[in-house]
Design an enzyme around this catalytic site. Structure first.
Site, mmCIF file in Angstrom:
data_model
loop_
_atom_site.group_PDB
_atom_site.id
_atom_site.type_symbol
_atom_site.label_atom_id
_atom_site.label_comp_id
_atom_site.label_asym_id
_atom_site.label_seq_id
_atom_site.Cartn_x
_atom_site.Cartn_y
_atom_site.Cartn_z
ATOM 1 N N GLY A 67 0.837 -1.200 0.000
ATOM 2 C CA GLY A 67 0.000 0.000 0.000
ATOM 3 C C GLY A 67 0.868 1.245 0.000
ATOM 4 N N GLY A 116 -0.711 -5.168 1.023
ATOM 5 C CA GLY A 116 -1.956 -4.876 0.306
ATOM 6 C C GLY A 116 -2.174 -5.736 -0.922
ATOM 7 N N GLU A 139 5.211 -6.233 7.475
ATOM 8 C CA GLU A 139 4.858 -5.003 8.199
ATOM 9 C C GLU A 139 5.584 -4.815 9.530
ATOM 10 O OE1 GLU A 139 2.704 -7.007 6.722
ATOM 11 O OE2 GLU A 139 1.506 -5.794 5.348
ATOM 12 N N ASP A 147 -2.006 -6.482 8.205
ATOM 13 C CA ASP A 147 -3.427 -6.103 8.214
ATOM 14 C C ASP A 147 -4.096 -6.695 6.968
ATOM 15 O OD1 ASP A 147 -2.103 -4.344 6.460
ATOM 16 O OD2 ASP A 147 -3.438 -2.674 6.902
HETATM 17 C C1 QUE Z 1 7.814 -3.338 4.807
HETATM 18 C C2 QUE Z 1 6.532 -3.099 4.362
HETATM 19 C C3 QUE Z 1 6.287 -2.415 3.155
HETATM 20 C C4 QUE Z 1 7.397 -1.990 2.396
HETATM 21 C C5 QUE Z 1 8.692 -2.241 2.855
HETATM 22 C C6 QUE Z 1 8.887 -2.909 4.048
HETATM 23 C C7 QUE Z 1 4.954 -2.141 2.670
HETATM 24 C C8 QUE Z 1 4.833 -1.431 1.439
HETATM 25 C C9 QUE Z 1 5.976 -1.041 0.725
HETATM 26 C C10 QUE Z 1 5.932 -0.359 -0.539
HETATM 27 C C11 QUE Z 1 6.312 -1.003 -1.686
HETATM 28 C C12 QUE Z 1 6.306 -0.365 -2.923
HETATM 29 C C13 QUE Z 1 5.952 0.961 -2.999
HETATM 30 C C14 QUE Z 1 5.570 1.623 -1.834
HETATM 31 C C15 QUE Z 1 5.564 0.971 -0.623
HETATM 32 O O1 QUE Z 1 7.220 -1.328 1.229
HETATM 33 O O2 QUE Z 1 3.928 -2.506 3.319
HETATM 34 O O3 QUE Z 1 5.205 2.920 -1.917
HETATM 35 O O4 QUE Z 1 5.958 1.627 -4.201
HETATM 36 O O5 QUE Z 1 3.598 -1.134 0.980
HETATM 37 O O6 QUE Z 1 10.139 -3.158 4.505
HETATM 38 O O7 QUE Z 1 5.476 -3.527 5.091
#
Ligand code: QUE
Length: 335
Positions: A67, A116, A139, A147
């Site tokens: 997400g 997500g 997470e 979640d």
């Molecule tokens: C742990 C996470 C997430 C993460 C990196 C972590 C996560 C998440 C993203 C993410 C990935 C690609 C994207 C972005 C966010 O990275 O939940 O904006 O383009 O969504 O170490 O839980």
């Protein structure tokens, strides 16, 4: 046919097609994408010519890597709780819409499927993974918790596998993901376009037709030890059990547990144990409540900073050690 920038939806014979189309961001879901997905599913639910929905990710790196946690961190830090609440409300409603969808919803998962991304696939009965699929609920590494209904489905994976994956955030690839329960079918990447086309022509029968035999489960030998260690009822006790094991498998597991947020480990374990007795709808409601208490903890903003914003991967957790987390303060987060 409607074309939006980051989600492309179109009718293709008997199926409705959804393409998550933000490949540079690994197709991570922002609020606009969540709205576009929900709109398409609601329209097709009542459209008699649409018999099934097929969802894929653009590019070959990701189905959907999560997400928009950067925006969630910004919302939290600026006090814009309404924006944060809107995101989770809409995302979790989409997760439930997929779980309750009256027509087959088929996710074709190639590349990263995390957070997500798991929420827009795992609640459907039809999830195809390729040999390049990579599933994770990471997470705890950002001071949050699994979640999108993960507190419902992780406790329902075989033995303590879901608790192991939800606490450590470790990745599960293609075939292992089928054994663990993230995916239901295994199809090589090279066959995915043909499977996708066949779904529009012959429906769900194509899934079995394109399924390849599964290689052995790489975690099979460690299952009993995983169940023993992750069956403990506190994080410090899980660590004691892991450190008492002599198998080589515990090395990366202990390392992962020592890197992620100690507080997030504690609230995640509690949320997963509670989720075992909830329906998906109840679990999503409990997750929504927990977003409010977990996100005010400093580890959330710090974790997103370290892993996503600055990418230094050196979060300063409060407290820094698993042994220093106060169980009373964790219990208080659950109301
Ligand atoms: C742990 C996470 C997430 C993460 C990196 C972590 C996560 C998440 C993203 C993410 C990935 C690609 C994207 C972005 C966010 O990275 O939940 O904006 O383009 O969504 O170490 O839980």
């Amino acid at each position: 046919m409607t074309t939006e920038d980051t989600v492309i939806t179109r009718r293709d014979g008997r199926v409705g097609r959804i393409l998550l189309n933000r490949p540079k961001a690994l197709n991570a879901l922002d609020l606009d994408m969540i709205h576009a997905l929900s709109r398409a599913l609601l329209a097709w639910r009542d459209e008699p010519h649409v018999h099934a929905v097929v969802i894929e990710g653009a590019g070959d790196r990701a189905f959907c890597a999560g997400g928009d946690i950067r925006a969630l961190r910004d919302g939290q830090l600026s006090g814009n709780r309404a924006a944060v609440d809107a995101f989770f409300t809409e995302e979790y409603a989409l997760n439930l819409l997929i779980a309750d969808y009256p027509k087959p919803y088929i996710a074709l998962i190639d590349g990263f499927c995390m957070g997500g991304g798991i929420g827009v696939s795992v609640h459907s009965p039809h999830r195809v993974a390729t040999e390049h699929a990579m599933f994770a609920m990471p997470e705890t590494a950002i001071g949050f918790f699994p979640d999108i209904g993960a507190t419902y489905f992780l406790p329902r994976l075989p033995g303590q596998l879901g608790v192991y994956l939800g606490l450590t955030g470790l990745r599960t690839t293609g075939a292992d993901a089928v054994y663990a329960g993230f995916a239901t079918h295994y199809t090589p990447r090279a066959q995915l376009p043909a499977l996708s086309a066949a779904l529009a022509e012959q429906g769900l029968a194509a899934l079995a037709q394109f399924a390849a035999p599964l290689p052995p489960f790489t975690l099979a030998a460690d299952r009993a030890a995983i169940d023993h260690c992750f069956g403990a009822d506190s994080v410090p006790e899980i660590m004691r059990r892991l450190e008492a094991e002599d198998g080589a498998w515990t090395g990366p597991v202990v390392k992962a547990m020592r890197q992620v947020s100690p507080s997030a480990l504690a609230w995640t374990l509690k949320a997963l144990r509670r989720g075992a007795d909830l329906t998906l709808k109840q679990a999503l409601a409990a997750e929504f409540a927990l977003t409010k208490t977990a996100m005010v903890h400093p580890d959330f903003a710090e974790g997103v900073r370290a892993m996503v914003v600055d990418k230094d991967r050196q979060p300063k957790w409060q407290p820094a050690r698993i042994e220093d987390v106060d169980p009373v303060s964790i219990d208080a987060m659950f109301g």
